[in-house]
Design an enzyme around this catalytic site. Structure first.
Site, PDB file in Angstrom:
ATOM      1  N   GLY A  46     -45.552  74.611  20.910  1.00 37.86           N
ATOM      2  CA  GLY A  46     -44.140  74.964  20.970  1.00 37.86           C
ATOM      3  C   GLY A  46     -43.980  76.468  21.033  1.00 37.86           C
ATOM      4  O   GLY A  46     -44.848  77.211  20.549  1.00 37.86           O
ATOM      5  N   GLN A  51     -39.753  84.565  20.267  1.00 37.37           N
ATOM      6  CA  GLN A  51     -41.168  84.916  20.081  1.00 37.37           C
ATOM      7  C   GLN A  51     -41.712  85.787  21.204  1.00 37.37           C
ATOM      8  O   GLN A  51     -42.781  86.381  21.063  1.00 37.37           O
ATOM      9  CB  GLN A  51     -42.026  83.649  19.960  1.00 37.37           C
ATOM     10  CG  GLN A  51     -41.770  82.875  18.681  1.00 37.37           C
ATOM     11  CD  GLN A  51     -42.659  81.655  18.591  1.00 37.37           C
ATOM     12  OE1 GLN A  51     -42.326  80.603  19.118  1.00 37.37           O
ATOM     13  NE2 GLN A  51     -43.814  81.799  17.959  1.00 37.37           N
ATOM     14  N   CYS A  95     -48.145  78.849  13.699  1.00 37.25           N
ATOM     15  CA  CYS A  95     -47.156  79.469  14.574  1.00 37.25           C
ATOM     16  C   CYS A  95     -47.864  80.513  15.426  1.00 37.25           C
ATOM     17  O   CYS A  95     -48.704  81.258  14.917  1.00 37.25           O
ATOM     18  CB  CYS A  95     -46.069  80.125  13.720  1.00 37.25           C
ATOM     19  SG  CYS A  95     -44.773  80.914  14.677  1.00 37.25           S
ATOM     20  N   LEU A  96     -47.511  80.568  16.707  1.00 38.68           N
ATOM     21  CA  LEU A  96     -48.162  81.543  17.595  1.00 38.68           C
ATOM     22  C   LEU A  96     -47.821  82.979  17.182  1.00 38.68           C
ATOM     23  O   LEU A  96     -48.551  83.902  17.539  1.00 38.68           O
ATOM     24  CB  LEU A  96     -47.760  81.294  19.058  1.00 38.68           C
ATOM     25  CG  LEU A  96     -48.286  79.969  19.651  1.00 38.68           C
ATOM     26  CD1 LEU A  96     -47.755  79.771  21.061  1.00 38.68           C
ATOM     27  CD2 LEU A  96     -49.804  79.917  19.636  1.00 38.68           C
ATOM     28  N   HIS A 137     -39.236  73.247  13.781  1.00 34.19           N
ATOM     29  CA  HIS A 137     -39.889  74.564  13.673  1.00 34.19           C
ATOM     30  C   HIS A 137     -39.355  75.506  14.755  1.00 34.19           C
ATOM     31  O   HIS A 137     -39.036  76.673  14.480  1.00 34.19           O
ATOM     32  CB  HIS A 137     -41.411  74.352  13.795  1.00 34.19           C
ATOM     33  CG  HIS A 137     -42.237  75.597  13.845  1.00 34.19           C
ATOM     34  ND1 HIS A 137     -43.257  75.849  12.944  1.00 34.19           N
ATOM     35  CD2 HIS A 137     -42.230  76.660  14.700  1.00 34.19           C
ATOM     36  CE1 HIS A 137     -43.823  77.021  13.242  1.00 34.19           C
ATOM     37  NE2 HIS A 137     -43.223  77.531  14.303  1.00 34.19           N
ATOM     38  N   GLU A 138     -39.229  75.000  15.990  1.00 36.32           N
ATOM     39  CA  GLU A 138     -38.775  75.858  17.097  1.00 36.32           C
ATOM     40  C   GLU A 138     -37.298  76.212  16.967  1.00 36.32           C
ATOM     41  O   GLU A 138     -36.906  77.351  17.225  1.00 36.32           O
ATOM     42  CB  GLU A 138     -39.058  75.199  18.450  1.00 36.32           C
ATOM     43  CG  GLU A 138     -40.535  74.901  18.740  1.00 36.32           C
ATOM     44  CD  GLU A 138     -41.474  76.072  18.482  1.00 36.32           C
ATOM     45  OE1 GLU A 138     -41.063  77.230  18.656  1.00 36.32           O
ATOM     46  OE2 GLU A 138     -42.624  75.821  18.073  1.00 36.32           O
ATOM     47  N   HIS A 141     -36.790  79.046  14.708  1.00 37.21           N
ATOM     48  CA  HIS A 141     -37.020  80.366  15.326  1.00 37.21           C
ATOM     49  C   HIS A 141     -35.719  80.938  15.894  1.00 37.21           C
ATOM     50  O   HIS A 141     -35.504  82.149  15.877  1.00 37.21           O
ATOM     51  CB  HIS A 141     -38.034  80.263  16.470  1.00 37.21           C
ATOM     52  CG  HIS A 141     -39.474  80.361  16.040  1.00 37.21           C
ATOM     53  ND1 HIS A 141     -39.991  81.483  15.431  1.00 37.21           N
ATOM     54  CD2 HIS A 141     -40.514  79.493  16.174  1.00 37.21           C
ATOM     55  CE1 HIS A 141     -41.292  81.286  15.195  1.00 37.21           C
ATOM     56  NE2 HIS A 141     -41.631  80.088  15.627  1.00 37.21           N
TER      57      HIS A 141
HETATM   58 NI    NI Z   1     -43.539  79.198  15.516  1.00 41.06          NI
END
Ligand code: NI
Length: 173
Positions: A46, A51, A95-96, A137-138, A141
């Site tokens: 995701g 991000q 998380c990236l 989660h997304e 963000h």
């Molecule tokens: Ni994330």
């Protein structure tokens, strides 16, 4: 398509509430394609526009993890969680923007989400298991919230310090 650099926590751009998208322009379609490519390249399941430093309500996901299974890319503009189950699920999240740090987070196990699709049409769907965790989660963000915000302060500070160190190391390299 191009791979965009992913912001690493802590970064003020990851803490902002992102703006709603007003219609799906060709530029936004291109952005969604770049985000999918960036997510698959990472690799991750995701990615949210903040991000990559873009404060817009856009997320992409693909939670298919069985090897050899067909990919299921999803693009959501202005996603909104309209309903969440009482029942919860615990997943070890990552998380990236917080590389190589994982922690268990409890979230509703099932959610209903409304969003605008790539073709501009209104869509809705129910998600469970990993998809439910990922979409929550997304969407977080887009509201400037990270999965570490669900952790105890001490654990959160420990991860943040590790990320500050990682950023210093990367800046030197
Ligand atoms: Ni994330």
């Amino acid at each position: 398509m191009s791979i965009r650099p992913i912001l690493i926590h802590p970064d003020p751009r990851l803490k902002k509430v992102a703006d709603a998208v007003d219609g799906v322009s060709p530029e936004l379609k291109k952005l969604a394609e770049d985000m999918l490519e960036t997510m698959y390249d990472a690799p991750g399941i995701g990615l949210a526009a903040p991000q990559i430093g873009i404060s817009k309500r856009l997320i992409v996901m693909d939670c298919v993890k069985e090897e050899g299974a067909a990919p299921q890319p999803m693009v959501m503009f202005n996603p909104e969680v309209k309903w969440s189950s009482e029942e919860t699920n615990v997943y070890e999240e990552g998380c990236l923007s917080i590389p190589e740090q994982y922690a268990e987070v409890t979230r509703p196990s099932e959610v209903e989400v409304h969003w605008t699709a790539l073709d501009g049409a209104a869509q809705s769907g129910k998600f469970d298991e990993l998809w439910a965790t990922c979409v929550q989660h997304e969407v977080d963000h887009l509201d400037g919230k990270l999965f570490i915000d669900y952790l105890k302060p001490l654990k959160r500070q420990m991860i943040t310090r590790k990320m500050q160190k990682l950023k210093r190391e990367r800046a030197r390299a």
